[in-house]
Design an enzyme around this catalytic site. Structure first.
Site, short mmCIF file in Angstrom:
data_model
loop_
_atom_site.label_atom_id
_atom_site.label_comp_id
_atom_site.label_asym_id
_atom_site.label_seq_id
_atom_site.Cartn_x
_atom_site.Cartn_y
_atom_site.Cartn_z
N LYS A 1 0.83 -1.21 0.00
CA LYS A 1 0.00 0.00 0.00
C LYS A 1 0.86 1.26 0.00
CE LYS A 1 -2.09 -0.86 3.94
NZ LYS A 1 -1.51 -2.10 4.42
N ARG B 1 12.14 -6.17 4.99
CA ARG B 1 11.99 -4.73 4.75
C ARG B 1 12.97 -3.92 5.62
NH1 ARG B 1 5.83 -2.73 4.66
NH2 ARG B 1 5.83 -3.09 6.88
N ARG C 1 12.05 -2.16 11.19
CA ARG C 1 11.02 -1.70 12.12
C ARG C 1 10.80 -2.75 13.20
NH1 ARG C 1 6.04 0.09 8.35
NH2 ARG C 1 4.95 -0.99 9.99
P1 AMP Z 1 1.21 0.32 9.31
O1 AMP Z 1 2.40 1.15 8.98
O2 AMP Z 1 -0.04 0.77 8.60
O3 AMP Z 1 1.47 -1.15 9.19
O4 AMP Z 1 0.89 0.60 10.88
C1 AMP Z 1 1.84 0.31 11.89
C2 AMP Z 1 1.12 0.23 13.23
O5 AMP Z 1 0.51 1.50 13.51
C3 AMP Z 1 -0.03 -0.77 13.29
O6 AMP Z 1 0.43 -2.09 13.59
C4 AMP Z 1 -0.88 -0.18 14.42
O7 AMP Z 1 -0.29 -0.44 15.69
C5 AMP Z 1 -0.75 1.31 14.16
N1 AMP Z 1 -1.83 1.79 13.24
C6 AMP Z 1 -1.68 2.24 11.96
N2 AMP Z 1 -2.87 2.58 11.43
C7 AMP Z 1 -3.79 2.33 12.38
C8 AMP Z 1 -5.21 2.43 12.43
N3 AMP Z 1 -5.94 2.86 11.38
N4 AMP Z 1 -5.83 2.09 13.59
C9 AMP Z 1 -5.13 1.66 14.67
N5 AMP Z 1 -3.80 1.50 14.68
C10 AMP Z 1 -3.13 1.84 13.55
#
Ligand code: AMP
Length: 214
Positions: free
Chosen positions: A11, A125, A158
């Site tokens: 994404k 990654r 990460r």
């Molecule tokens: P991502 O980079 O989208 O994989 O997000 C990394 C982390 O941020 C996730 O594992 C959640 O802990 C938090 N996070 C990101 N987007 C959301 C969301 N829409 N709702 C809740 N937690 C989020």
């Protein structure tokens, strides 16, 4: 436009390409939260313990930050949302934020990638500490191991891209987003994208889907 799909589905990569194509900003909830963690803001401190465990950050913590971002001037003509909304409750909150801004949802892109591929993609990654550029140790390695091609910054993995956390994040994702995906499917906004292939192949699939639904 909303991008949905499991972590590691591509994404973020596609969002950056779509941002250039449509000239509207890419707003990533994960990036917003990681920036807050790095700056050690109150939001970042509260969010970090959920993120480290691969759990969703509670809406009381997240929604204010998203709304604040959407009200910045660059979002006035639209946004590419990446990683938000993820639950039915977040979908409802977004609908009212957009209504206040006079915006509507045009497309919800759902990226489909098999679980084994997601684990391979995420565990390899690496991200630049300084400029945020992303690499993959096998599929897109940096010229010098551990060093960013663009700014020579240090590359890191990460915390939430370790294998155990990856599996937890995939489970959480499936459980939490299924009802939201069903709701978007029902109202005719969902476009399913095959996320396997090169960046250009996936981008072309997306552009064809968007064109077909204009
Ligand atoms: P991502 O980079 O989208 O994989 O997000 C990394 C982390 O941020 C996730 O594992 C959640 O802990 C938090 N996070 C990101 N987007 C959301 C969301 N829409 N709702 C809740 N937690 C989020």
């Amino acid at each position: 436009m909303i991008l949905m799909g499991p972590p590691g589905a591509g994404k973020g990569t596609q969002a950056k390409l779509l941002e250039q194509r449509f000239q509207v900003p890419h707003v990533s909830s994960g990036d917003l939260l990681r920036a807050a963690v790095k700056r050690k803001t109150p939001l970042g401190k509260q969010a970090k313990r959920f993120m480290d465990r691969g759990e969703l950050v509670p809406d009381e913590i997240l929604l204010g930050a998203i709304e604040e971002r959407l009200h910045q001037d660059d979002c006035a003509n639209g946004v590419i949302l990446d990683g938000f909304p993820r639950t039915l409750a977040q979908g409802t909150a977004l609908k009212s934020m957009l209504a206040k801004m006079g915006l509507r949802i045009d497309h919800v892109l759902s990226f489909n990638v098999p679980r084994e591929d997601l684990v391979k993609r995420m565990s390899g990654r690496r991200t630049c500490r300084d400029c945020g550029a992303m690499y993959h140790i096998i599929f897109d390695p940096p010229l010098n191991p551990g060093m960013c091609n663009k700014c020579n910054g240090e590359l890191y993995q990460r915390d939430d891209d370790q294998e155990d956390t990856i599996l937890a994040r995939l489970d959480v994702h499936e459980r939490q987003t299924a009802p939201l995906l069903a709701a978007y499917r029902e109202c005719g906004l969902l476009r399913e994208v095959d996320g396997i292939g090169s960046q250009d192949q996936v981008l072309n699939r997306i552009l064809n889907l968007v064109q077909a639904h204009e």
